[in-house]
Structure formats: structure tokens, C-alpha cells
Design a protein around this motif. Structure first.
Motif, PDB file in Angstrom:
ATOM      1  N   GLY A   1       0.802  -1.223   0.000  1.00  0.00           N
ATOM      2  CA  GLY A   1       0.000   0.000   0.000  1.00  0.00           C
ATOM      3  C   GLY A   1       0.827   1.260   0.000  1.00  0.00           C
ATOM      4  O   GLY A   1       0.447   2.266   0.619  1.00  0.00           O
ATOM      5  N   ALA A   2       1.975   1.244  -0.703  1.00  0.00           N
ATOM      6  CA  ALA A   2       2.870   2.401  -0.702  1.00  0.00           C
ATOM      7  C   ALA A   2       2.213   3.659  -1.259  1.00  0.00           C
ATOM      8  O   ALA A   2       2.631   4.774  -0.932  1.00  0.00           O
ATOM      9  CB  ALA A   2       4.133   2.081  -1.510  1.00  0.00           C
ATOM     10  N   LEU A   3       1.181   3.502  -2.081  1.00  0.00           N
ATOM     11  CA  LEU A   3       0.511   4.662  -2.676  1.00  0.00           C
ATOM     12  C   LEU A   3      -0.916   4.811  -2.170  1.00  0.00           C
ATOM     13  O   LEU A   3      -1.774   5.361  -2.857  1.00  0.00           O
ATOM     14  CB  LEU A   3       0.520   4.534  -4.209  1.00  0.00           C
ATOM     15  N   LYS A   4      -1.174   4.376  -0.950  1.00  0.00           N
ATOM     16  CA  LYS A   4      -2.548   4.454  -0.438  1.00  0.00           C
ATOM     17  C   LYS A   4      -3.020   5.900  -0.302  1.00  0.00           C
ATOM     18  O   LYS A   4      -4.216   6.176  -0.363  1.00  0.00           O
ATOM     19  CB  LYS A   4      -2.673   3.729   0.896  1.00  0.00           C
ATOM     20  N   HIS A   5      -2.100   6.825  -0.149  1.00  0.00           N
ATOM     21  CA  HIS A   5      -2.470   8.244  -0.061  1.00  0.00           C
ATOM     22  C   HIS A   5      -3.032   8.756  -1.380  1.00  0.00           C
ATOM     23  O   HIS A   5      -3.671   9.811  -1.422  1.00  0.00           O
ATOM     24  CB  HIS A   5      -1.254   9.078   0.351  1.00  0.00           C
ATOM     25  N   ASN A   6      -2.786   8.020  -2.465  1.00  0.00           N
ATOM     26  CA  ASN A   6      -3.353   8.365  -3.764  1.00  0.00           C
ATOM     27  C   ASN A   6      -4.564   7.513  -4.113  1.00  0.00           C
ATOM     28  O   ASN A   6      -5.064   7.575  -5.236  1.00  0.00           O
ATOM     29  CB  ASN A   6      -2.295   8.204  -4.863  1.00  0.00           C
ATOM     30  N   GLY A   7      -5.015   6.699  -3.168  1.00  0.00           N
ATOM     31  CA  GLY A   7      -6.170   5.844  -3.406  1.00  0.00           C
ATOM     32  C   GLY A   7      -5.818   4.417  -3.741  1.00  0.00           C
ATOM     33  O   GLY A   7      -6.701   3.560  -3.826  1.00  0.00           O
ATOM     34  N   MET A   8      -4.538   4.115  -3.956  1.00  0.00           N
ATOM     35  CA  MET A   8      -4.109   2.757  -4.290  1.00  0.00           C
ATOM     36  C   MET A   8      -3.745   2.027  -3.003  1.00  0.00           C
ATOM     37  O   MET A   8      -2.608   2.058  -2.534  1.00  0.00           O
ATOM     38  CB  MET A   8      -2.915   2.814  -5.252  1.00  0.00           C
ATOM     39  N   VAL A   9      -4.750   1.359  -2.413  1.00  0.00           N
ATOM     40  CA  VAL A   9      -4.545   0.688  -1.134  1.00  0.00           C
ATOM     41  C   VAL A   9      -3.903  -0.674  -1.352  1.00  0.00           C
ATOM     42  O   VAL A   9      -3.776  -1.161  -2.471  1.00  0.00           O
ATOM     43  CB  VAL A   9      -5.883   0.519  -0.389  1.00  0.00           C
ATOM     44  N   SER A  10      -3.542  -1.310  -0.259  1.00  0.00           N
ATOM     45  CA  SER A  10      -2.979  -2.653  -0.324  1.00  0.00           C
ATOM     46  C   SER A  10      -4.065  -3.671  -0.677  1.00  0.00           C
ATOM     47  O   SER A  10      -5.179  -3.617  -0.158  1.00  0.00           O
ATOM     48  CB  SER A  10      -2.362  -3.022   1.024  1.00  0.00           C
ATOM     49  N   PHE A  11      -3.720  -4.599  -1.562  1.00  0.00           N
ATOM     50  CA  PHE A  11      -4.613  -5.698  -1.924  1.00  0.00           C
ATOM     51  C   PHE A  11      -4.094  -7.024  -1.373  1.00  0.00           C
ATOM     52  O   PHE A  11      -4.437  -8.087  -1.883  1.00  0.00           O
ATOM     53  CB  PHE A  11      -4.749  -5.783  -3.447  1.00  0.00           C
ATOM     54  N   LYS A  12      -3.302  -6.985  -0.309  1.00  0.00           N
ATOM     55  CA  LYS A  12      -2.655  -8.201   0.170  1.00  0.00           C
ATOM     56  C   LYS A  12      -3.635  -9.222   0.739  1.00  0.00           C
ATOM     57  O   LYS A  12      -3.285 -10.407   0.858  1.00  0.00           O
ATOM     58  CB  LYS A  12      -1.586  -7.857   1.216  1.00  0.00           C
TER      59      LYS A  12
END
Length: 705
Positions: free
Chosen positions: A666-677
Motif C-alpha cells: 500500500g505504498a501509494l494508499k495516499h493516492n487511493g491505491m490501497v494494499s490488496f494483500k
């Protein structure tokens, strides 16, 4: 104003209502100052006070200063750049010299309606990771005005009341049951001292509903669910018990869908609230063994009592919906000549391609005809209005791919239509689109992403020039003038692609509409002749409105490309031409000569991917995972639109560690790209990377041929 307040006071009633949990009756006080019930009932005049213009949602203005005789003199009076580079879908409202507008990410701004001076701005600070549960961009369709407050529903599920003068929060209520499956993109509506709102989420695990909140206190007055819950928990009312008989299997485990994500209309004449509901969830009925029942009250128009939320009637437009044919398009009320007599009717042009006219009091089907190409049904029963579903359209039964027309984008979706009492015509932003549907025989539910049960990988657009050219040629849009009495087309204006903006009609014999190709246009309402256009520098998907101050008429529209069509359909998203998002509020008046700053150049991106080093097994696995978890934001076949990153061009695909950091950590969760783990493992992330590299190399080779 005093007379209006007196009328509103005389008509105020004690509104006793119970919510679905059986709470004690509550009252909603009617507004006697500011924006009153009488003002809302009066509809459009010099002011534009509600999302659809008035309670009837006709989006028709009686103003005539701007007409078919002088619209060519229309010029830019002022504009305001917005600070959200996402799709803009809201209709501005105007009251007492102030223009109120919501933007993407549920922000609200108030401008001086004459000069464009910013009066105040409100940011609800929606977490960017909310995007993971939103199918169609971080959009917001508008605010509501009542009394001395402005109401906005936020993407993460709050209903917020703001002071009309200052923009300060008066109250805020979380309206959604959880932060995993629900979001809000729609505009609130007002009915007798109550704020009405639903939610989005029919691709996730949502159970649809509409709620009414006291406009002064924010307390919930009533809630009506649109699909039944787990029978073991008991049913809230008889309507839910009846609906449960139309479902099979354990439908409640996926929520059921049926969300009220856009259309809400209040009719004071019948004291009913009409609202549209979304698709059944999952789309594929085999996924949760829901059978071939109607799955009520999905893909329907439902009417409930405005005071209590009690069920009045329903009309299901798409039984057993497996095609995403939401009935959330705008619901319009009018008095029409039906069989030689005036009748109060509800009119609807939903995604499924049929235009419906219903009795407003009873929901009785009066007429219905296709306004667009339709191949999922052989017409409607002339008495009941029920569609005759073609066997091949039940793709989960045949096991074969079904190329459905219209597709999931719909013949007409949320983009508002308008009705002119002067011409008797409805002006519909219509689409010609198709969608391949194929059941995923191996689908298993997950706790993240859409839960449709569809095999998107097998039907994604191939890297084949002819297939792509054929798909592009078949995908168009048009402005349609439709006669609801005769159920026939009167005229149309063709567009290169779909997803053109909503419409507004006026007594000046005009229809205004923005286009996906970046123009704001005016047509003659009677004949469809183009009379004026303005280059907006970006695609327009929102609908315009108009108002008058000090004897001058203005026309306003939000510009800013985005929404579902830019995000999901891959290559087809650029059918109207290469677009970018330049989010602005544009305001026009006669004789103005304002200019926009020069548009920034559009840089053509060149594919320069790393060499493919994976295996076909990885590509097949990555393609399936991408279709399920990634295509909703990054496009079919990994071709994105203008808003979200096109991963074929991303430098991240050159590094396995970088892809894992984004997809798993989730390195880009601040841009809306959350972790899908929770759904994607390390080997899966690598498979997705190899699929993206393969796709980039395929398209690079295709460009060279």
C-alpha cells in the motif's frame, strides 16, 4: 418573501415517522426562512434551488432572455479553477446571489454568482483510500439547500450540514453501515423538512437503502431498505418479506445490491418519494445461487411515503438484473396527455434502453418503448411492462459470452435529461455501447474489490487492430429528443462517443449540453439545430443550470472529464478524442467576452516497456487478477483513460519489488491505491507485473504496424 413564509407555515404538518429499527416517532420542522418548502415547490425561476431544478426534476427554466434568437452572443462571464483533478458531475445551485457547487472529493464552494468571487470553501477531508470501494471516480453530483443550510453527502458516507453564509459545519452524520462496501456520490434531496440520501456500492457487498434525516438536527427519521436481509434476523416490514420470496440461495452474504446511488424525486402532489435502485449483487446469479427470481427491489423504481418511508408501490424495470442495468437514472414528473386525458406521470430512461411512462400515484405501467438498440429483451409486455428476456442474455445459464446491447454503461445513465413543457420533448444524453458478459465459473468472494462473478479477462479487448476498430466504430453517443406521449424520436444530434454531458432546456427554445469532446453547446429545442458552442478544453459530463440576477440571465456548468467512461472501458474511453481533466466552473451571459487561459499541451506517451521475461502461465494468471482487481481503475486490457495511471507506461513494472510495495504494502494508499494483500499474494503481484509487461509490448508492436 413574507407571503412565502406565511404559506409555508400554514402548510406545515406534524410529520410523525418511524425508522426501520422501530424508534419512536419524530418530527421534522419545515423551513420558514432561507430556502423554504414553498420556494422548492415553486421550482425554477430566477433561482435554481435543487439538483433537478425543482421537485419535478424537469431541468427546465422559464427564463427567456437568452433565446434561440441571440444565444450566439453568449460569452464567458467568469470562471473558477477547481482544486480537484477528477471528474466533475455536480449541478450548481443558486440562491440569494450565491452559487453553491460541490466538486470531486465532496468539496463544496460558494461563489458570488455575478462576479465569481469565492465566498467560502469546505473540504470534508475524505480519505483518498476511499477510492477502493468506489466504482466510478471520486465524483459528487451536487448539494441541497434548505433553510439556512447547505447539505452535502461525502464519498466516505457522511451527510454534512453547512451554514449557508459561512460554510461552517452545523452537523455531520455517518450514514453508511461500514467503510468497506459503501460510498456516496449522489446529491441529497429535500422533502418536508427531511434530507434524503442513499448510497453506492452494488458492485461490492452493500445492501441498498434510502434514508431520511431531519434537516435541523441530522437525526434519522426513517430508512427503507431495497433488498431483504438475512431471514434469520427477521424482516423490517412486509415489503421486505414479500421481496424475499423473489430471491434464492444466500443472497444476503453479498449484500444484495439495489443501492440508491443517484435518482431521488419527491412529488408533493402524491406525497411520495420515488427513487431508483441499482443492480442485484453479484451480477452473475450463479455466484450466490440466487436463481431466476426477480430479486426485488433491484433495478426498480420504488415509491414510499415521504412522512414515514412506508412502501407505496414499485415497478421493476429489469428483473433478475445480471447486466448492471441500474435504474438510477433521473426520475422526472410531469402532467402528460395519456389516452386523451391529463395524467400525473413518472418518466424514466434507465440504462436498459427502454423509456417508461408510469402513473405517479399507483406505479401502473402506461407505456414503454426502446429509445436505443436493445438485444437483451424482445420488447415489453404491453399491459405489465415486463421485459421478455432473451434466453441467450442469461449468460450464466448458457455458459457462453453474451454481447449485450446496451452494455453496463447503459443507453442512458446518471447524466441528467431535461423535459420541456413547451415542446413536450425529453432531451436525453444517450449512448450506443455494447458489453461482453461471461460468467466466471471459478469465482470466489473476497473482502476487497468488486464482487460481480464476471470473467472480465476472457472478454477483454484483444491487441488486434480489426477487433479494436470494430469496437470503436460501434461505440457512439447522441443527444436524443424523445416524445414521451408517442414514444418516438423527434430528432437527434450524433456524437463520436458516449458519456456526453447532461442537458438543460429553457423557454428560450434552447437545449444546452456539454460534450465528451470538450465543447459546451446550445441547440434549438424544437429542431436540434446547433446555434452556439464554446471550447471548454476538457470533456464535460455534468449538466448545466441557469439563473438571473439584476435582470441578467446566466448559464453555468462544471467542466472536468472523468467518471466511469474514462476509467473502465480502456481504449474506448478515448472515442470522443484525447481528453484531459481541467476542472473548472464556467459561467456565461450575453455580451460577455471572457477568455480561458491557453490549454496546456497534451503530451503523447510513448510505450517503452522492459522486455517480457515471464511465462504464459503467469500472463494468464495476471490477466485474470488484473481484470478482477485492477481494471476498474486502470482500464480494460490495461489501457487507462485520462485520470488514472496507464500501467503499460509505468516505470514500476520494471521492478518486482516496486510492484509488490504498491500492490501488497500500500505504498501509494495516499493516492487511493490501497494494499490488496488480503486477496493478492506475492506470486500474484509478479503475475500481474508480467501481464502488464506483455500487454505493453503487444501494444508497442501494434503501434509499429
Amino acid at each position: 418573501m413574507a407571503n412565502r413564509n406565511w404559506i409555508a407555515t400554514l402548510t406545515a404538518l406534524a410529520l410523525a415517522a418511524c425508522n426501520s429499527a422501530g424508534d419512536a416517532p419524530t418530527q421534522s420542522a419545515l423551513a420558514t426562512t432561507g430556502v423554504t418548502d414553498a420556494m422548492l415547490a415553486a421550482g425554477v425561476g430566477d433561482e435554481w434551488l435543487s439538483y433537478g431544478g425543482g421537485y419535478d426534476e424537469q431541468r427546465f427554466s422559464p427564463l427567456t432572455q437568452i433565446s434561440d434568437q441571440n444565444v450566439g452572443e453568449l460569452g464567458l462571464a467568469w470562471f473558477a479553477d477547481l482544486d480537484t483533478a477528477r471528474g466533475q458531475e455536480a449541478t450548481p445551485l443558486m440562491h440569494d446571489g450565491t452559487l453553491y457547487v460541490s466538486t470531486a472529493w465532496s468539496m463544496v464552494k460558494a461563489y458570488d454568482a455575478k462576479t465569481g468571487a469565492l465566498k467560502w470553501s469546505y473540504d470534508p477531508q475524505v480519505p483518498r483510500e476511499t477510492l477502493v470501494r468506489v466504482c466510478c471516480d471520486a465524483v459528487n453530483r451536487g448539494v441541497a439547500l434548505y433553510g439556512d443550510k447547505v447539505y452535502v453527502a461525502t464519498l466516505d458516507g457522511r451527510l454534512v450540514a453547512l451554514d449557508m453564509k459561512t460554510g461552517k459545519e452545523a452537523w455531520s452524520k455517518m450514514t453508511v453501515p461500514d467503510q468497506e462496501s459503501y460510498a456516496i456520490t449522489g446529491a441529497p434531496r429535500i422533502a418536508k423538512g427531511k434530507v434524503l440520501i442513499g448510497s453506492a456500492g452494488s458492485e461490492y457487498r452493500a445492501r441498498g437503502y434510502i434514508s431520511a434525516y431531519d434537516a435541523q438536527t441530522g437525526e434519522m427519521v426513517w430508512r427503507f431498505h431495497t433488498v431483504p436481509g438475512n431471514p434469520r434476523d427477521g424482516f423490517e416490514n412486509d415489503a421486505m418479506a414479500r421481496a424475499a420470496k423473489t430471491w434464492e440461495g444466500k443472497w444476503w452474504e453479498f449484500g444484495g445490491g439495489g443501492t440508491v446511488w443517484d435518482s431521488i424525486t419527491y412529488d408533493p402532489g402524491t406525497n411520495l418519494v420515488y427513487f431508483g435502485t441499482g443492480n442485484a449483487e453479484p451480477w452473475n446469479p450463479k455466484t450466490n445461487d440466487r436463481g431466476l427470481g426477480d430479486a426485488l427491489y433491484t433495478s426498480s423504481i420504488v415509491a414510499v411515503n415521504a412522512d414515514t418511508g412506508e412502501y407505496a408501490w414499485h415497478f421493476q424495470e429489469t428483473p433478475e438484473d445480471r447486466w448492471d442495468f441500474d435504474s438510477n437514472s433521473q426520475i422526472t414528473i410531469a402532467n402528460l396527455d395519456v389516452d386523451g386525458a391529463q395524467r400525473r406521470v413518472v418518466m424514466h430512461a434507465p440504462k436498459n434502453g427502454f423509456y417508461y411512462v408510469l402513473d405517479a400515484k399507483t406505479g401502473k405501467f402506461l407505456s414503454g418503448e426502446p429509445f436505443a438498440p436493445v438485444n437483451w429483451a424482445d420488447g415489453l409486455d404491453p399491459v405489465t411492462g415486463r421485459p421478455n428476456i432473451r434466453p441467450e442474455a442469461r449468460y450464466e445459464q448458457t455458459g457462453e459470452m453474451f454481447l449485450g446491447t446496451p452494455g453496463l454503461y447503459g443507453a442512458h445513465t446518471w447524466h441528467p435529461m431535461s423535459f420541456s413543457p413547451n415542446t413536450g420533448l425529453m432531451y436525453i444524453p444517450a449512448n450506443n455501447t455494447a458489453q461482453p458478459y461471461l460468467a466466471d465459473e471459478n469465482f470466489e468472494g473476497s473482502d476487497i474489490g468488486g464482487q460481480m462473478g464476471i470473467d472480465g479477462a476472457s472478454v477483454s479487448l484483444p491487441a488486434d487492430k480489426k477487433a479494436r476498430a470494430d469496437a470503436m466504430a460501434a461505440t457512439t453517443g447522441h443527444l436524443l429528443a424523445w416524445d414521451p406521449v408517442t414514444q418516438t424520436e423527434k430528432w437527434r444530434v450524433e456524437y463520436p462517443g458516449p458519456s456526453n454531458g447532461g442537458t438543460m432546456s429553457t423557454a428560450g427554445n434552447l437545449v444546452f449540453q456539454g460534450t465528451a469532446g470538450g465543447e459546451f453547446r446550445a441547440y434549438s429545442a424544437d429542431a436540434g439545430k446547433q446555434l452556439w458552442s464554446f471550447p471548454a478544453q476538457t470533456g464535460i459530463i455534468a449538466a448545466p443550470m441557469t439563473y438571473a440576477i439584476d435582470g441578467e440571465q446566466y448559464v453555468a456548468i462544471l467542466a472536468g472529464w472523468g467518471g466511469l467512461w474514462d476509467i473502465y472501458p480502456g481504449l474506448l474511453s478515448g472515442k470522443s478524442g484525447p481528453m484531459r481533466n481541467i476542472s473548472r466552473l464556467l459561467v456565461f451571459k450575453l455580451g460577455a467576452n471572457g477568455k480561458l487561459p491557453p490549454a496546456p499541451p497534451m503530451n503523447k506517451m510513448v510505450l517503452d516497456p522492459p522486455p517480457f521475461t515471464g511465462t504464459q502461465k503467469q500472463v494468464d494468471q495476471g490477466k485474470a487478477l488484473f481484470a478482477r482487481y485492477c481494471s476498474g481503475c486502470h482500464g480494460d486490457a490495461a489501457i487507462s483513460g485520462a485520470l488514472n495511471p496507464d500501467l503499460r507506461h509505468s516505470g514500476a513494472i520494471a521492478s518486482a519489488d516496486t510492484i509488490k510495495a504498491v500492490v501488497l504494502d500500500g505504498a501509494l494508499k495516499h493516492n487511493g491505491m490501497v494494499s490488496f494483500k488480503s486477496a493478492v499474494k506475492a506470486a500474484d503481484a509478479e503475475a500481474i507485473r508480467q501481464y502488464l509487461i506483455k500487454r505493453a509490448n503487444e501494444d508497442k508492436a501494434l503501434e509499429g504496424t
